[in-house]
Design a protein around this motif. Structure first.
Motif, PDB file in Angstrom:
ATOM      1  N   ARG A  60       0.857  -1.190   0.000  1.00  0.00           N
ATOM      2  CA  ARG A  60       0.000   0.000   0.000  1.00  0.00           C
ATOM      3  C   ARG A  60       0.893   1.241   0.000  1.00  0.00           C
ATOM      4  O   ARG A  60       1.864   1.309   0.755  1.00  0.00           O
ATOM      5  N   TRP A  61       0.522   2.221  -0.798  1.00  0.00           N
ATOM      6  CA  TRP A  61       1.153   3.537  -0.702  1.00  0.00           C
ATOM      7  C   TRP A  61       0.200   4.403   0.105  1.00  0.00           C
ATOM      8  O   TRP A  61      -0.934   4.652  -0.306  1.00  0.00           O
ATOM      9  N   MET A  62       0.653   4.815   1.321  1.00  0.00           N
ATOM     10  CA  MET A  62      -0.213   5.493   2.265  1.00  0.00           C
ATOM     11  C   MET A  62       0.360   6.844   2.690  1.00  0.00           C
ATOM     12  O   MET A  62       1.582   7.002   2.822  1.00  0.00           O
ATOM     13  N   LYS A 101      17.052   6.176  -4.950  1.00  0.00           N
ATOM     14  CA  LYS A 101      16.151   5.843  -6.054  1.00  0.00           C
ATOM     15  C   LYS A 101      16.949   5.766  -7.354  1.00  0.00           C
ATOM     16  O   LYS A 101      17.835   6.591  -7.583  1.00  0.00           O
ATOM     17  N   SER A 102      16.619   4.769  -8.196  1.00  0.00           N
ATOM     18  CA  SER A 102      17.324   4.597  -9.467  1.00  0.00           C
ATOM     19  C   SER A 102      16.337   4.115 -10.526  1.00  0.00           C
ATOM     20  O   SER A 102      15.875   2.965 -10.473  1.00  0.00           O
ATOM     21  N   ARG A 103      16.046   4.982 -11.471  1.00  0.00           N
ATOM     22  CA  ARG A 103      15.026   4.677 -12.493  1.00  0.00           C
ATOM     23  C   ARG A 103      15.428   3.517 -13.396  1.00  0.00           C
ATOM     24  O   ARG A 103      14.601   2.656 -13.720  1.00  0.00           O
ATOM     25  N   VAL A 126      12.301  -1.876  -3.539  1.00  0.00           N
ATOM     26  CA  VAL A 126      11.024  -2.065  -4.231  1.00  0.00           C
ATOM     27  C   VAL A 126      11.280  -1.710  -5.681  1.00  0.00           C
ATOM     28  O   VAL A 126      11.789  -0.630  -5.984  1.00  0.00           O
ATOM     29  N   HIS A 127      10.968  -2.641  -6.624  1.00  0.00           N
ATOM     30  CA  HIS A 127      11.210  -2.340  -8.035  1.00  0.00           C
ATOM     31  C   HIS A 127      10.326  -3.200  -8.939  1.00  0.00           C
ATOM     32  O   HIS A 127       9.739  -4.199  -8.500  1.00  0.00           O
ATOM     33  N   GLY A 149       4.120   5.037 -11.362  1.00  0.00           N
ATOM     34  CA  GLY A 149       3.413   6.065 -10.602  1.00  0.00           C
ATOM     35  C   GLY A 149       3.960   6.210  -9.196  1.00  0.00           C
ATOM     36  O   GLY A 149       4.109   7.329  -8.680  1.00  0.00           O
ATOM     37  N   LEU A 150       4.257   5.074  -8.555  1.00  0.00           N
ATOM     38  CA  LEU A 150       4.842   5.107  -7.216  1.00  0.00           C
ATOM     39  C   LEU A 150       6.201   5.798  -7.215  1.00  0.00           C
ATOM     40  O   LEU A 150       6.508   6.615  -6.339  1.00  0.00           O
ATOM     41  N   PHE A 151       7.014   5.452  -8.199  1.00  0.00           N
ATOM     42  CA  PHE A 151       8.367   6.007  -8.282  1.00  0.00           C
ATOM     43  C   PHE A 151       8.312   7.534  -8.378  1.00  0.00           C
ATOM     44  O   PHE A 151       9.167   8.235  -7.812  1.00  0.00           O
ATOM     45  N   ALA A 152       7.315   8.028  -9.090  1.00  0.00           N
ATOM     46  CA  ALA A 152       7.183   9.475  -9.253  1.00  0.00           C
ATOM     47  C   ALA A 152       6.736  10.163  -7.962  1.00  0.00           C
ATOM     48  O   ALA A 152       7.045  11.350  -7.744  1.00  0.00           O
TER      49      ALA A 152
END
Length: 277
Positions: free
Chosen positions: A176-178, A208-210, A233-234, A262-265
């Motif tokens: 979950r992204w909360m 973070k690494s895209r 998380v990837h 979307g989460l990464f952003a």
């Protein structure tokens, strides 16, 4: 002369009996009477003779057998559709999913199953098709139903209820992204095997690494958000292709590329990560 009249009278009486069809009493020689046979009509009245086809019910078509009720068809969704797909996977009629959506692939699998068993190839799962499938398969387990993800999330860990948190639950295999106790999105995730387990506890996103690539395993780790050493998380193409048939090397794998993008952003360095059972 008297004898001739008697004969004539008797003849007339017989003639009348023949015409009227009634029973007459003929005088016997000793003065008694004897019954005369009832005269039968020589021609049947119009319509009096009934053929076998005129009997009630003769010649009528039997009532058609009602078609079996349709349980699920194209466009239906839900857990029952997941079970249908899981059972079709057991006997190699379906290789995708289960997704919980009765899509074209499911329809084709049902058509093939029906045709192989001499059932009408409708692509719709009716009661007859379902009963045949039940006899050939076993009851799918919880993770058979969610082999490719899509399972409901469990209640969040209490440590996830404040701040910005990636709340990872190993029991329901969800992330979950909360933000401040409110869930913004939920995705299915996969973890490490027993030999490379995903660590549990409270962590922070530190890097973070895209377009990251693992130097240890030489495998791509796009949209990586590192939270504990080399664990992140990837996105995982293997998870997207094989579902829970595989495992990570300790990372939290996401199979939905659009969701992880979307989460990464949104996730920032320093945001909390909670991994729990």
């Amino acid at each position: 002369m008297r004898i001739r009249r008697s004969i004539t009278a008797l003849a007339g009486t017989a003639a009348l009996a023949t015409v009227c069809g009634c029973t007459v009493q003929a005088r016997e020689a000793d003065g008694g009477t004897r019954p005369s046979v009832r005269a039968e009509a020589t021609a049947e009245p119009s319509g009096a003779s009934a053929s076998a086809d005129d009997k009630p019910g003769a010649g009528s078509s039997p009532s058609p057998t009602p078609a079996p009720a349709v349980l699920w068809s194209h466009g239906d969704t839900g857990r029952d559709v997941r079970e249908l797909q899981a059972r079709l996977r057991q006997i190699a009629w379906l290789f995708e999913g289960p997704t919980g959506t009765y899509d074209r692939a499911t329809e084709r699998a049902v058509e093939g199953f029906q045709g192989k068993r001499g059932l009408p190839r409708t692509g719709r799962t009716d009661t007859v098709t379902w009963q045949r499938l039940l006899k050939m398969t076993r009851e799918p387990g919880e993770w058979d139903l969610y082999l490719m993800g899509g399972q409901p999330a469990a209640a969040p860990d209490p440590r996830c209820l404040t701040g910005r948190v990636l709340c990872v639950d190993k029991t329901s295999r969800t992330l979950r992204w909360m933000i401040d106790g409110r869930t913004l999105s939920t995705v299915s995730v996969r973890f490490g095997s027993q030999y490379t387990p995903t660590r549990e506890g409270v962590f922070r996103v530190y890097f973070k690494s895209r377009h990251h690539v693992s130097t240890l395993y030489d495998s791509p780790m796009p949209y990586a958000m590192f939270f504990s050493g080399g664990q992140a998380v990837h996105y995982s193409a293997d998870f997207a292709a094989r579902g829970y048939a595989g495992a990570s090397h300790g990372c939290v794998n996401v199979r939905d590329e659009a969701a992880i993008a979307g989460l990464f952003a949104q996730v920032r360095t320093g945001d909390k990560v909670v991994v729990s059972w």
